[in-house]
Design an enzyme around this catalytic site. Structure first.
Site, PDB file in Angstrom:
ATOM      1  N   HIS A 164       0.805  -1.233   0.000  1.00 55.07           N
ATOM      2  CA  HIS A 164       0.000   0.000   0.000  1.00 55.07           C
ATOM      3  C   HIS A 164       0.834   1.278   0.000  1.00 55.07           C
ATOM      4  O   HIS A 164       0.564   2.213   0.761  1.00 55.07           O
ATOM      5  CB  HIS A 164      -0.959  -0.013   1.185  1.00 55.07           C
ATOM      6  CG  HIS A 164      -1.980  -1.115   1.145  1.00 55.07           C
ATOM      7  ND1 HIS A 164      -2.489  -1.629  -0.022  1.00 55.07           N
ATOM      8  CD2 HIS A 164      -2.602  -1.809   2.154  1.00 55.07           C
ATOM      9  CE1 HIS A 164      -3.373  -2.578   0.268  1.00 55.07           C
ATOM     10  NE2 HIS A 164      -3.455  -2.709   1.565  1.00 55.07           N
TER      11      HIS A 164
ATOM     12  N   HIS B 268      -9.645   1.691   0.683  1.00 52.50           N
ATOM     13  CA  HIS B 268      -9.551   0.540   1.578  1.00 52.50           C
ATOM     14  C   HIS B 268     -10.612   0.607   2.680  1.00 52.50           C
ATOM     15  O   HIS B 268     -10.296   0.471   3.870  1.00 52.50           O
ATOM     16  CB  HIS B 268      -8.145   0.460   2.168  1.00 52.50           C
ATOM     17  CG  HIS B 268      -7.728  -0.904   2.592  1.00 52.50           C
ATOM     18  ND1 HIS B 268      -8.541  -1.721   3.355  1.00 52.50           N
ATOM     19  CD2 HIS B 268      -6.603  -1.609   2.359  1.00 52.50           C
ATOM     20  CE1 HIS B 268      -7.904  -2.862   3.571  1.00 52.50           C
ATOM     21  NE2 HIS B 268      -6.728  -2.825   2.980  1.00 52.50           N
TER      22      HIS B 268
ATOM     23  N   GLU C 194     -11.345  -4.127  -2.563  1.00 52.34           N
ATOM     24  CA  GLU C 194     -10.491  -3.082  -3.115  1.00 52.34           C
ATOM     25  C   GLU C 194     -10.345  -3.296  -4.617  1.00 52.34           C
ATOM     26  O   GLU C 194      -9.769  -4.287  -5.050  1.00 52.34           O
ATOM     27  CB  GLU C 194      -9.119  -3.134  -2.443  1.00 52.34           C
ATOM     28  CG  GLU C 194      -9.176  -3.015  -0.941  1.00 52.34           C
ATOM     29  CD  GLU C 194      -8.029  -3.766  -0.272  1.00 52.34           C
ATOM     30  OE1 GLU C 194      -6.871  -3.368  -0.442  1.00 52.34           O
ATOM     31  OE2 GLU C 194      -8.300  -4.784   0.390  1.00 52.34           O
TER      32      GLU C 194
HETATM   33  C1  BGC Z   1      -4.028  -6.614   2.127  1.00 53.38           C
HETATM   34  C2  BGC Z   1      -3.907  -7.364   3.429  1.00 53.38           C
HETATM   35  C3  BGC Z   1      -3.655  -6.368   4.495  1.00 53.38           C
HETATM   36  C4  BGC Z   1      -4.787  -5.388   4.506  1.00 53.38           C
HETATM   37  C5  BGC Z   1      -4.618  -4.333   5.535  1.00 53.38           C
HETATM   38  C6  BGC Z   1      -5.183  -5.697   2.242  1.00 53.38           C
HETATM   39  O1  BGC Z   1      -5.339  -5.001   1.064  1.00 53.38           O
HETATM   40  O2  BGC Z   1      -4.125  -7.471   1.030  1.00 53.38           O
HETATM   41  O3  BGC Z   1      -2.909  -8.317   3.372  1.00 53.38           O
HETATM   42  O4  BGC Z   1      -3.511  -6.982   5.738  1.00 53.38           O
HETATM   43  O5  BGC Z   1      -4.902  -4.792   3.262  1.00 53.38           O
HETATM   44  O6  BGC Z   1      -3.407  -3.764   5.467  1.00 53.38           O
END
Ligand code: BGC
Length: 391
Positions: free
Chosen positions: A149, A220, A356
């Site tokens: 991210h 998210h 997402e």
């Molecule tokens: C990821 C997860 C992660 C979560 C929060 C998701 O998009 O794929 O692995 O734990 O985001 O960070």
């Protein structure tokens, strides 16, 4: 009247409403709105916790409201969607997005990305590097051994400018400088949230660059369609128009293969509850600690929903439309109950899920996946819609 209020207005609003009620209304007629039962309606967080200066920039809190009484709140800190009130099957306003009462909450749970706008690259880049035009770029490894991210300080942790405000739409913009977090090019980003007449949140992303770069923006939000704080999402019913998915290795990086979901616990082409197969003895579920996978969408042109989720108790249905080729379906596997959310509940295991919309994880290192490159002169444009109804 403008339905979007900056926080200082919001602070005074309850006082004004109370004063008006006291002067003009008998106490028993405390509400003339369409609300059915004000004692059980969910509320949005107050503005107070969001008024803060961060890195020399002012963070604020904003509310959009449409004519049906649906409300969505945001902060320009991380361009977060903070709360979203939609009616359930009985008409009761229900907060379907799990969020915090203050920026402090978002700051202490940075690794969870609650409601955040994610950038410059949504999801993982293997081992924190990629090669573009023959040059290697190194990123911060914040999710060992990978970058997740965006890196150390992603777009979720910066204060965005709020350039355009109307009663049902808000635009946040952010200039990510050349070299920020290791990515090349000045990336000028815009994200517009619009609350539509038909109770949808439409998110439009735009970005331009002055050097060849990579970009993969997403939101998210953690959804609980029975209402934030109402327990696990394991009985939510999910359907996705994805005949294939991208299996992952033990570090959650796609292996590079695109495999059919048929005959696996990843087959949501027909409606199934999130929990019905989540504990199956399946290597992919083990690698993801549950569902944490990119689904390859059969179609992604906004004409038909690519996914639908329904709260088993509330009857609230969320349809997802997107122009993006992938959907990261995350079943809240790393929620640990360490945070107190708006409404008072802890963020216990699998009490929310994320859908997402994005390009596939690790695309910069997987030439066989749709490209995430952006060149000067091009405009990155994607749209995702989360539409709500209840029955
Ligand atoms: C990821 C997860 C992660 C979560 C929060 C998701 O998009 O794929 O692995 O734990 O985001 O960070």
């Amino acid at each position: 009247m403008k339905m979007i209020f900056k926080s200082h207005l919001l602070l005074f609003l309850p006082v004004c409403i109370l004063s008006l009620a006291a002067c003009n209304q008998p106490a028993k007629q405390s509400s003339t709105s369409t609300m059915t039962d004000s004692t059980t309606q969910a509320t949005l967080p107050a503005a107070k916790g969001f008024e803060q200066t961060i890195d020399g920039k002012q963070a604020h809190y904003y509310i959009l409201k449409n004519k049906n009484g649906v409300q969505a709140s945001f902060t320009n800190y991380g361009a977060h969607l903070v709360g979203l009130l939609v009616p359930d099957k009985a008409g009761k306003l229900t907060d379907v997005v799990v969020g915090f009462d203050s920026i402090a909450g978002y700051k202490t749970s940075l690794s969870a990305y609650y409601g955040a706008t994610i950038g410059r690259y949504g999801n993982r880049i293997a081992k924190g590097h990629f090669v573009l035009d023959g040059r290697r770029y190194d990123l911060f490894i914040n999710n060992k051994p990978n970058t997740l991210h965006g890196g150390q300080k992603g777009f979720n942790d910066v204060v965005w400018d709020t350039k355009q405000v109307s009663d049902t739409a808000i635009t946040f913009s952010y200039l990510s400088k050349d070299g920020e977090e290791g990515y090349p090019g000045n990336l000028d980003c815009k994200v517009t949230f619009e609350l539509t007449k038909d109770n949808a949140i439409k998110i439009s992303y735009e970005a331009t660059t002055d050097k060849n770069t990579i970009v993969n923006l997403t939101n998210h939000s953690y959804f609980n369609l029975n209402g934030a704080g109402s327990g696990t999402i394991l009985d939510h019913i999910v359907q996705m128009d994805a005949s294939n998915y991208t299996p992952i290795d033990a570090t959650s990086i796609p292996t590079g293969k695109i495999e059919p979901v048929a005959g696996t616990p990843f087959d949501f082409t027909k409606p199934a509850t999130i929990g019905s197969r989540i504990n199956d003895n399946n290597e992919q579920l083990k690698n993801g600690t549950g569902y944490d996978h990119n689904f390859v969408l059969d179609k992604h042109d906004l004409t038909t929903p690519i996914a639908t989720a329904t709260g088993d108790k509330s009857g609230i249905e969320m349809q997802v439309f997107t122009t993006e080729p992938g959907l990261q379906f995350y079943s809240g596997n790393f929620m640990k109950g360490g945070n107190t959310m708006h409404g008072g509940a802890k963020d216990e295991l699998r009490t929310a899920f994320a859908m997402e919309t994005q390009h596939y994880p690790d695309s910069p290192n997987k030439p066989q996946f749709p490209s995430t490159e952006l060149k000067p002169g091009e405009t990155y444009k994607t749209v995702t819609i989360y539409k709500f109804s209840a029955k």
